[in-house]
Scaffold this active site. Structure first.
Site, PDB file in Angstrom:
ATOM      1  N   GLY A  76     -35.043 -67.459  34.748  1.00 31.22           N
ATOM      2  CA  GLY A  76     -34.311 -68.691  34.994  1.00 31.22           C
ATOM      3  C   GLY A  76     -33.068 -68.823  34.130  1.00 31.22           C
ATOM      4  O   GLY A  76     -32.055 -69.393  34.562  1.00 31.22           O
ATOM      5  N   ASN A  77     -33.108 -68.270  32.899  1.00 28.35           N
ATOM      6  CA  ASN A  77     -31.969 -68.415  31.982  1.00 28.35           C
ATOM      7  C   ASN A  77     -30.729 -67.684  32.481  1.00 28.35           C
ATOM      8  O   ASN A  77     -29.635 -67.905  31.988  1.00 28.35           O
ATOM      9  CB  ASN A  77     -32.343 -67.915  30.586  1.00 28.35           C
ATOM     10  CG  ASN A  77     -32.639 -66.403  30.557  1.00 28.35           C
ATOM     11  OD1 ASN A  77     -33.285 -65.877  31.463  1.00 28.35           O
ATOM     12  ND2 ASN A  77     -32.179 -65.734  29.532  1.00 28.35           N
TER      13      ASN A  77
ATOM     14  N   LYS B 186     -49.153 -74.360  41.878  1.00 29.05           N
ATOM     15  CA  LYS B 186     -47.778 -74.242  41.368  1.00 29.05           C
ATOM     16  C   LYS B 186     -47.058 -75.577  41.507  1.00 29.05           C
ATOM     17  O   LYS B 186     -46.842 -76.062  42.621  1.00 29.05           O
ATOM     18  CB  LYS B 186     -47.054 -73.167  42.183  1.00 29.05           C
ATOM     19  CG  LYS B 186     -45.596 -73.003  41.876  1.00 29.05           C
ATOM     20  CD  LYS B 186     -45.370 -72.117  40.682  1.00 29.05           C
ATOM     21  CE  LYS B 186     -43.888 -72.023  40.343  1.00 29.05           C
ATOM     22  NZ  LYS B 186     -43.687 -71.476  38.999  1.00 29.05           N
TER      23      LYS B 186
ATOM     24  N   LYS C 248     -41.804 -64.993  41.516  1.00 30.29           N
ATOM     25  CA  LYS C 248     -40.630 -64.143  41.737  1.00 30.29           C
ATOM     26  C   LYS C 248     -40.785 -62.763  41.098  1.00 30.29           C
ATOM     27  O   LYS C 248     -40.230 -61.777  41.602  1.00 30.29           O
ATOM     28  CB  LYS C 248     -39.349 -64.832  41.261  1.00 30.29           C
ATOM     29  CG  LYS C 248     -39.150 -64.894  39.762  1.00 30.29           C
ATOM     30  CD  LYS C 248     -37.799 -64.345  39.371  1.00 30.29           C
ATOM     31  CE  LYS C 248     -37.625 -64.236  37.870  1.00 30.29           C
ATOM     32  NZ  LYS C 248     -38.736 -64.366  36.971  1.00 30.29           N
TER      33      LYS C 248
ATOM     34  N   LYS D 113     -45.129 -61.796  34.515  1.00 31.13           N
ATOM     35  CA  LYS D 113     -44.191 -60.713  34.206  1.00 31.13           C
ATOM     36  C   LYS D 113     -44.962 -59.442  33.856  1.00 31.13           C
ATOM     37  O   LYS D 113     -44.645 -58.341  34.340  1.00 31.13           O
ATOM     38  CB  LYS D 113     -43.274 -61.132  33.049  1.00 31.13           C
ATOM     39  CG  LYS D 113     -42.306 -62.258  33.404  1.00 31.13           C
ATOM     40  CD  LYS D 113     -41.439 -62.621  32.228  1.00 31.13           C
ATOM     41  CE  LYS D 113     -40.506 -63.802  32.484  1.00 31.13           C
ATOM     42  NZ  LYS D 113     -40.709 -64.642  33.641  1.00 31.13           N
TER      43      LYS D 113
END
Lengths: 335, 335
Positions: free
Chosen positions: A17-18, A135, A221, A283
């Site tokens: 997101g960053n 979510k 994602k 991740k």
């Protein structure tokens, strides 16, 4: 590994997101575009070194904003379903990324085309996630609004420890990338492909004839990026985020960063619960899936060190156990 | 013309607003998707006959809704600029079209990939349109709101005969399609490409190095389609809308429809002011530009008769004057 690297290795990059929005920012176009510009500068360094890139990205804050805008205007404009809002953010963020990548290349005298492919990701209609929406998406509501949305729109609402009520949606597994042939073809032509933004628009089969329909869900994602990397046969999957590396005993005095690690060892840490909290879980899982399926290398590291992460000089590097007797039989290394 | 047609002729189709939203509909996802499903049924008939398709579409009502949602939520979420909202609608409408096209093909047992390419269309920074904003976008406002938006956001506001105030933006000429190489490549691979939705995101050069930046403007979608058809060297440009044909003396007792017409004759009608009012002006101009630039044929007709329009059996057919002595030297025909 360097010696056997093909001429133009293909990398799938999953941007955190960053890459688009920094903590504390409200999300104006200018704020987001400045971040995307900096991200593009990192990525163009990889392009200069001959890597072919598929870029995926998150869309959490952006789809949250779109959902909020939909609710605020609901009396005038029919709100779009979540899957359609996801497609909108693919258009928005893809546009910003493709323009910024083209510009970053132009500033260095490179000719480059980056293109956004609006991506549908197939999920199983019977994915167990559909029975357990987990979510959170969109804005917070008070209890009365939450009850109304549950009654009128069929939303599943959940209280979020003291902050109010929020809609929760299923997070099913990515099964297949519908536009894979398109992505593969463009990649072969040297196009930088932006795909599966926000995990892709989740779609499920309608009947047995191959028809698809959108579903209100959010695909992780990083897991979508791993699926894409596997289906493409990519040479590497790199998850670029706001931390330098995967940490063990995160948030404790014994916290330490992982450098090079085998998938077997990383699975053990995962089973021990090292990545249960926070956003590191998916991740790690994404990186593991890619390497366990035969991928040569996955990396998790800082976006501002993208080249170093890709070249194995920074971040956590997940590399398969070499065959017995291989010169590469080195133990996991703690940074 | 039939005899010299290549094996897989490439057509650029410009879909009118009715392809996605019908008059009187508020624009729910379900309404729009039902229309898109019917549109896809028309287009898949063309695919079955071996045509390669690039599909462009309007986005007026959809970007209007997004702008309204942006305004309603402006206290909470920073409004996105118009060019970014355009990219969002490319994602939204492209997603719907690509899914519906894939489904329509699947129902007929065809394997097909349709893909949306988020498209930037380059305009000249010194296009005279920037001095004369003319295209109304978004919701109506009262005079006080209009003054506030003009002061706070720099919008150019204009009163729309009794209906209130509305923002007007420039409508510059489409100069080049930034993602042309991508569209061309996918087309060659048999992908149905959805591109330049809403006329494309208008971008202008920033400096001399090839950098681009979005501008708040609206490119006419039919003119963008003509530009795309010219750059692709397409075999035909077909503008599919809610009328059966181009009419002369429209709205008068002498109204009559044009069948086959040469560009020279159509230019004369245009100069005489036959298409000044309503939305037919840009459609006629787009068709003329394509044929005058060497395009073999342009058609303007009803979406629900897409195949007949493409095959020259319906709608207005704009066909170049044949060379002197050619067997095709037939006069324009009134339907």
């Amino acid at each position: 590994m360097e010696g056997s690297r093909p001429a133009c290795p293909t990398l799938v990059l999953a941007l955190g997101g960053n890459a688009i929005l920094q903590p504390g920012q409200r999300g104006s176009f200018e704020e987001q575009y400045a971040n995307v510009r900096a991200t593009a500068e990192q990525l163009v360094e990889l392009l200069e070194r001959g890597y072919r890139l598929v870029v995926t990205h998150g869309n959490g804050p952006q789809v949250g904003n779109v959902l909020l805008q939909n609710e605020e205007a609901a009396a005038t404009v029919p709100p779009m379903p979540l899957h359609a809002c996801g497609a909108m953010t693919q258009g928005l963020l893809g546009y910003m990324l493709q323009q910024a990548l083209g510009n970053a290349a132009a500033r260095r005298g490179l000719s480059l085309t980056a293109a956004t492919v609006v991506t549908q990701v197939v999920v199983r209609p019977d994915d167990p996630a559909f029975n357990h929406p987990s979510k959170p998406v969109g804005p917070f509501y008070d209890a009365a609004e939450a009850r109304r949305l549950a009654a009128e729109r069929g939303f599943c609402m959940r209280e979020d420890a003291g902050r109010g009520w929020r809609r929760v949606v299923p997070s099913p597994e990515p099964l297949a990338i519908r536009e894979l042939p398109v992505i593969r073809r463009l990649l072969a032509e040297g196009v930088v492909v932006i795909a599966a933004g926000g995990g892709g628009v989740p779609v499920r089969a309608l009947g047995d004839e191959g028809e698809l329909a959108g579903v209100d869900a959010v695909i992780d994602k990083d897991l979508a990026a791993a699926r894409l990397a596997m289906e493409l046969g990519a040479d590497g999957l790199f998850i670029l985020t706001d931390v330098e590396a995967v940490a063990l005993d995160w948030g404790t005095p014994r916290q330490r960063s992982l450098g090079r690690v085998s998938p077997g060892e990383l699975r053990r840490y995962q089973t021990e619960g090292h990545f249960a909290g926070g956003s590191m879980g998916p991740k790690v899982e994404a990186a593991l899936r890619f390497v366990e399926a035969g991928g040569a290398r996955a990396g998790i590291g800082a976006l501002h060190q993208a080249l170093a992460v890709v070249e194995g000089r920074s971040g956590t590097q997940i590399v398969p156990e070499p065959a017995a007797g291989s010169l590469e039989a080195v133990p996991a290394r703690i940074l």
